[in-house]
Design an enzyme around this catalytic site. Structure first.
Site: not given
Length: 873
Positions: A538-539, A541-544, A560, A660
């Protein structure tokens, strides 16, 4: 001379009001502990439970003693033969750091009351004690030495300290620390931890520096609670078991002039008229509102004053004035017009009590005021006076009145918090027991560690399939709150996950215990995500990647998982766990759990049904007009995000800077309430003497303070209004940068031209003006020119009022002047080219000859680049 007049009632009638009108409030948490006692102690209608027999409270101490005062111990001075009350005849003495731990069933405001009475017994001289008392989040007292003296120098029967704390944890630990090494001691006679109503302290309060501050989550310490013109009130006479003193000792004949004054005490014989939205019986007892002191007006005296001794070190104080019009209807209601002051600061002018209840009599009302910094002399003067417009016929006018006053120190400690975590299932009171427990625990842990290593190796060889593990439940876990001890681990030290976490003094100061909790087995998460099926993503980003998952008990969560190529790692993982386990707020995404097996770094959050604010504004989630957020929903989402950030900035002694804030990190739950998410880059803010913290966030600039979050929220406000990305290179040059483009139209007073067409018809002009001004102030180039987050919250609440109220108008002298000052310098050489390149209609992407795109690398608003990566982390 002070004239005391009893009007309408006798003292017996006052007592009947006190006992009869006091409605019962039932606290969710109600701990009353008689320390050092072996039997329960009754105090009025309350029963204090012996700490030696309290199953709901954990006493953790390596060295303590239960002591009892001798029968000849004086209570009120050396000449008194009166015996000390039972509550103060016993005490718990500590010769090493020790604690009481209380389970909190409902987070929110709690009274924490500590009782001290020094006596000498069994080889302990309690009067010689010097110690610190703290919770996990705040130092309550530092260097406390019992003197059994009140602030005015008279002998007191006991020392009682009352604190009002916002408790978000599931366990409140109150720790006592002797300050004299090798022979020092601490003690306490009784401890109370009692819930209070959520609305006891709510709205933002005006300060003496003409700012707005929300004290709802700030720690407070009661300095004074006074029933003006009435009798003292014991704990049984107050729904929240508060004690109120009389005001005679604080009356000042006149602080500004040496003139005697005359007053009269008023008593109301009737039922108080509590109105919705005004004071309640929990704000003050009926007897406080039913009695008052009134000034007898004369040609030379028109004000009544009280003076209170406070800390000589300048501190902030929340001061609450209680009023109730009990003067009567014999005098025209409009003539009772009151001014109130704290020192030289105006609290209220022309207060017409009759207007509060639309002419009704006896309507309780209170007014809060924050004194930013007390006088170094250690004095706080409180005045009430007749309004200047009503002073022409003083002899016929009613004098100003006051029913009650409370003064609470806004408790910001400079000392370090000390926490002695409770030992599960035990009340260690002797060193031998503790040593035995430690040795036994060490042996048990060693055996457990061997078993865990063996089982993990076995599990690596034969991993369960999804079908075989679907019926399994996750291993039992307790709330992570207050349980982590990552802050105290050294790199490479033993313990789960220790190899991943490096100690960083800038991390959020969450006190912790070494008991791991909220930890989910990797097999359970693999099963819940169908082996991390890409269809459940569902998304990213930089973390995973982030997966939607369903736990064995049916709970929907967002998982996440860190990817091997992640630009972020152990630091962000640890920060997220520590921060979210120590803070709880309805506008922050809550942590459900985590997994750190092997090389895995996985976080579990509440599942937010409606995704991110960005997706519902201009992403896939807003692809249809039916799914696009309405104006009211956008406004409420922005206000909710601001409240969540305000909590981060004020919940701890050091503010937490999110660093952020962007629309993709503001999530919407099932009711479309906004939740701030993604705390991997968050950091504790500066100390009082510092102005910033260093940052290494890619795409941001220089040094960060809480004002950096304010700027970021200002960008989100523009995204919500215009429903477009922060930077869109597909648009004509003047429109690429949303901040520059929107401030241009705000400066012209034509912000309505760029409002998202789907909501334009619903936005009222007066609400849009205030909204635009709020966003522009947040986007000021200099941090010092931006408002504090509490001011942003208040402004957005005001926008909501302007939007909802047909008759309300926004009439600031010139709300656009500040915006014009913020505009970048114009470059006339680019004017014509921009005008030619625009080629769009006025309502969609309008430009004009006065606007130019300013090189982003030069603009002081360069911080917006940290929001361009809309994918989040």
């Amino acid at each position: 001379m002070v004239i005391k007049l009893q009007v309408a009632l006798s003292f017996v009638a006052i007592i009947s009001i006190l006992c009869g009108f006091c409605t019962a409030y039932t606290p969710a948490d109600n701990y009353l502990i008689s320390c050092g006692s072996s039997v329960n102690t009754k105090v009025g209608r309350r029963v204090f439970v012996a700490d030696s027999d309290s199953g709901s409270v954990t006493l953790t101490t390596p060295k303590s003693a239960a002591v009892k005062a001798s029968p000849d111990t004086p209570w009120s001075g050396s000449d008194s033969d009166e015996a000390a009350p039972a509550l103060y005849q016993t005490a718990r003495v500590f010769t090493a750091p020790s604690s009481y731990s209380f389970g909190i069933s409902r987070p929110g405001r709690h009274f924490v009351r500590l009782h001290f009475f020094a006596f000498a017994c069994q080889g302990y001289d309690l009067a010689a004690a010097s110690f610190k008392v703290s919770t996990q989040d705040v130092v309550l007292m530092d260097g406390f030495a019992p003197e059994n003296k009140t602030t005015d120098g008279t002998t007191s029967s006991a020392v009682r300290r009352e604190f009002l704390l916002y408790v978000t944890r599931d366990t409140l630990v109150v720790t006592f620390v002797p300050l004299v090494a090798g022979g020092g001691l601490a003690f306490v006679n009784a401890v109370e931890v009692v819930s209070v109503p959520d609305d006891l302290i709510v709205h933002p309060v005006r300060t003496s520096s003409d700012q707005l501050l929300d004290p709802a989550v700030m720690p407070l310490q009661t300095a004074y609670r006074v029933n003006v013109g009435g009798a003292a009130v014991a704990a049984d006479g107050d729904t929240l078991t508060r004690e109120w003193t009389t005001d005679e000792r604080y009356l000042a004949a006149s602080i500004s002039r040496s003139v005697n004054i005359s007053t009269q005490e008023l008593v109301y014989n009737g039922r108080l008229d509590y109105l919705p939205g005004q004071a309640t019986a929990d704000d003050a007892p009926d007897i406080v509102y039913a009695t008052a002191r009134e000034l007898a007006m004369s040609d030379t005296v028109d004000q009544l004053a009280w003076q209170f001794d406070v800390d000589e070190r300048p501190s902030s104080y929340l001061i609450r004035f209680h009023w109730c019009n009990i003067v009567g209807m014999a005098v025209a209601p409009h003539l009772l017009s009151i001014d109130a002051y704290v020192g030289s600061h105006v609290v209220v002018t022309g207060l017409n009590l009759s207007m509060i209840g639309n002419g009704a009599l006896a309507v309780p009302y209170y007014k809060d005021f924050i004194l930013d910094s007390s006088d170094p002399s250690g004095k706080i003067a409180v005045y009430v006076a007749s309004s200047s417009s009503m002073k022409m016929n003083r002899s016929t006018l009613p004098g100003p009145i006051l029913n009650g006053v409370e003064i609470m120190k806004m408790h910001f400690s400079s000392g370090s918090v000390v926490v002695v975590e409770p030992t599960a299932g035990s009340k260690a009171q002797h060193l031998a027991i503790v040593l035995g427990s430690v040795c036994g625990a060490f042996a048990a842990v060693s055996i457990a560690a061997v078993l865990v290593i063996f089982l993990r190796k076995k599990e690596e060889k034969v991993l369960p399939t999804p079908s075989s593990s679907r019926s399994q439940s996750p291993t039992p876990w307790m709330p992570l709150l207050d349980r982590l001890s990552l802050r105290s681990r050294r790199p490479g030290a033993s313990g789960t996950g220790s190899s991943k976490f490096a100690v960083d003094r800038d991390m959020i100061p969450i006190a912790a215990s070494p008991v791991p909790s909220y930890r989910f087995p990797f097999a359970v998460l693999r099963d819940a995500t169908n082996d991390f099926d890409e269809r459940l993503v569902i998304g990213a980003g930089g973390f995973g990647k982030v997966y939607r998952a369903t736990l064995p008990d049916g709970t929907s969560v967002a998982v996440k998982r860190a990817s091997p190529e992640s630009r972020q790692g152990a630091r962000e993982f640890r920060t997220e766990i520590e921060l979210l386990s120590g803070l709880r707020h309805r506008h922050l995404v809550s942590l459900v759990g985590y997994c750190d097996e092997g090389d895995e770094m996985i976080l579990l959050y509440e599942y937010m049904e409606h995704g991110s604010l960005r997706s519902r504004l201009y992403g896939a989630g807003a692809a249809t007009a039916e799914r696009a957020l309405g104006w009211a929903q956008r406004l409420e989402a922005c206000a909710g995000a601001a409240r969540g950030l305000l909590y981060l900035h004020t919940a701890l002694a050091k503010p937490v800077i999110h660093r952020d804030v962007k629309s993709s990190n503001i999530l919407l739950d099932g009711g479309l309430a906004a939740r701030v998410a993604d705390f991997g880059l968050s950091r504790a803010g500066p100390e009082l003497e510092e102005t910033h913290v260093s940052t290494a966030v890619k795409g941001s600039f220089g040094q960060l303070t809480t004002k950096s979050d304010v700027y970021s929220l200002g960008v989100v406000l523009l995204e919500a209004l215009c429903a477009r990305p922060v930077v869109d290179p597909r648009l004509p040059k003047p429109m690429v940068n949303l901040v520059e483009w929107a401030l241009h139209w705000q400066g012209r007073g034509e912000l309505d031209k760029i409002v998202d067409r789907r909501i334009a018809a619903a936005v009222r002009p007066q609400a849009l003006r205030k909204y635009g001004e709020t966003a522009a102030r947040c986007l000021a180039a200099r941090g010092a020119d931006r408002p504090a987050m509490e001011d942003v919250v208040w402004s957005l609440q005001f926008v909501t009022r302007l939007q909802d109220d047909d008759g309300l108008e926004f009439s600031d002298v010139n709300s656009l002047s500040l915006v014009r000052e913020l505009m970048p310098p114009l470059d006339s050489r680019r004017t014509s080219s921009h005008q030619n390149e625009a080629g769009c209609e006025e309502g969609e992407g309008a430009t004009d000859a006065s606007f130019t795109d300013v090189d982003v690398s030069v603009s002081m608003r360069g911080v917006f680049w940290q929001m361009v990566n809309v994918g989040g982390r």
